[in-house]
Write a protein that holds these residues in place. Structure first.
Motif, PDB file in Angstrom:
ATOM      1  N   LYS A  47      -5.937   4.618  -5.936  1.00 36.33           N
ATOM      2  CA  LYS A  47      -5.245   2.952  -5.264  1.00 36.33           C
ATOM      3  C   LYS A  47      -4.811   3.140  -4.267  1.00 36.33           C
ATOM      4  O   LYS A  47      -4.748   2.722  -3.431  1.00 36.33           O
ATOM      5  CB  LYS A  47      -4.669   2.729  -5.932  1.00 36.33           C
ATOM      6  CG  LYS A  47      -4.774   0.915  -5.698  1.00 36.33           C
ATOM      7  CD  LYS A  47      -3.086  -0.082  -6.253  1.00 36.33           C
ATOM      8  CE  LYS A  47      -3.461  -1.083  -6.126  1.00 36.33           C
ATOM      9  NZ  LYS A  47      -2.766  -1.777  -4.616  1.00 36.33           N
ATOM     10  N   ASP A  51      -5.630   2.119  -0.267  1.00 39.87           N
ATOM     11  CA  ASP A  51      -5.180   1.326   0.433  1.00 39.87           C
ATOM     12  C   ASP A  51      -4.559   1.526   1.222  1.00 39.87           C
ATOM     13  O   ASP A  51      -4.565   1.040   2.786  1.00 39.87           O
ATOM     14  CB  ASP A  51      -3.373   1.660  -0.368  1.00 39.87           C
ATOM     15  CG  ASP A  51      -3.832   0.189  -1.743  1.00 39.87           C
ATOM     16  OD1 ASP A  51      -5.181  -1.025  -1.533  1.00 39.87           O
ATOM     17  OD2 ASP A  51      -2.691   0.500  -2.589  1.00 39.87           O
ATOM     18  N   ASP A  61     -10.494  -8.376   2.747  1.00 37.64           N
ATOM     19  CA  ASP A  61     -10.910  -8.561   1.065  1.00 37.64           C
ATOM     20  C   ASP A  61     -11.940  -8.411   1.098  1.00 37.64           C
ATOM     21  O   ASP A  61     -13.344  -8.462  -0.330  1.00 37.64           O
ATOM     22  CB  ASP A  61      -9.462  -8.998   0.534  1.00 37.64           C
ATOM     23  CG  ASP A  61      -9.756 -10.633   1.037  1.00 37.64           C
ATOM     24  OD1 ASP A  61     -10.761 -11.341   1.448  1.00 37.64           O
ATOM     25  OD2 ASP A  61      -9.443 -11.635   0.424  1.00 37.64           O
ATOM     26  N   ARG A 110     -10.995  -3.821  -7.709  1.00 39.81           N
ATOM     27  CA  ARG A 110     -11.089  -3.858  -6.166  1.00 39.81           C
ATOM     28  C   ARG A 110     -11.990  -2.941  -5.274  1.00 39.81           C
ATOM     29  O   ARG A 110     -11.685  -2.819  -3.748  1.00 39.81           O
ATOM     30  CB  ARG A 110      -9.533  -3.098  -5.709  1.00 39.81           C
ATOM     31  CG  ARG A 110      -9.477  -1.817  -6.568  1.00 39.81           C
ATOM     32  CD  ARG A 110      -8.055   0.175  -6.129  1.00 39.81           C
ATOM     33  NE  ARG A 110      -8.349   0.952  -6.709  1.00 39.81           N
ATOM     34  CZ  ARG A 110      -7.791   0.589  -7.924  1.00 39.81           C
ATOM     35  NH1 ARG A 110      -7.559   0.128  -8.958  1.00 39.81           N
ATOM     36  NH2 ARG A 110      -7.634   1.777  -8.169  1.00 39.81           N
TER      37      ARG A 110
END
Length: 207
Positions: A47, A51, A61, A110
């Motif tokens: 993650k 990011d 997004d 995600r």
């Protein structure tokens, strides 16, 4: 300072490939060459690295992320494929295509499109990519090295080093890259292939 590995584009040095994969497994973000453009990559579950990639490219997004897979068998845990679509995939992989498919529960939320629940899948025809994937033993999360404000992806490893130094953990210098991104084909709705973006992959046989 970002490390640079000079990996041969036709005969990748196994020691250097292992070193690059260690960076991926350690949660790092890398820049590397593909059969189309240079790309940014990280491990699927990393993650923090993802990011960093999102910040670097200033992605929103709704961005459709892609998994770089060694072959079609590697995509089975992550994407749902109809038999008719599988024949199309088999005929065009490896190659310069990104396939938009319905994701499975194995894909981190995600990475999937938030509303469509889709994931991009790509099987590259590039020796360095294939060497990385073979050593990694699982897909790599990938995104074109197209930075905010740029019309085309970075192609010159020297430019990539100058721009990304300090922003990624490793740059693989495999020579000059291309400027044309993959062709993007959606198979997500089950009604046959839909061309989302015309790119490096030929479209005359997509039907």
């Amino acid at each position: 300072m970002t490390k640079v590995l000079h990996i041969h584009p036709e005969t990748p040095q196994p020691r250097l490939v292992r070193e690059a994969v260690e960076v991926l497994r350690g949660g790092g973000l890398i820049a590397y060459p593909t059969d189309t453009t240079y790309a940014l990559g990280c491990g699927i579950g990393e993650k923090a690295a993802l990011d960093r990639l999102v910040r670097l490219r200033r992605l929103d997004d709704k961005h459709q992320f892609t998994l770089l897979c060694q072959d079609l068998s590697a995509l089975a845990p992550y994407a749902k494929v109809e038999n008719s679509d599988y024949r199309l995939l088999k005929a065009h992989t490896p190659g310069a295509y990104t396939w938009i498919l319905r994701g499975t529960n194995e894909v981190p939320r995600r990475l999937m499109h938030p509303k469509k629940r889709t994931i991009g899948i790509r099987v590259p025809e590039h020796v360095i990519c294939q060497a990385l994937l073979a050593e990694m033993g699982e897909p790599i999360m990938t995104s074109t090295l197209l930075l905010p404000g740029d019309e085309y992806p970075l192609t010159d490893p020297v430019d990539i080093r100058n721009v990304l130094d300090g922003h990624v953990d490793l740059i693989i210098d495999g020579g000059f890259g291309g400027m044309t991104e993959t062709s993007v084909i959606s198979l997500a709705d089950g009604t046959g292939p839909e061309v989302i973006r015309a790119g490096a992959g030929a479209l005359d046989s997509i039907h």
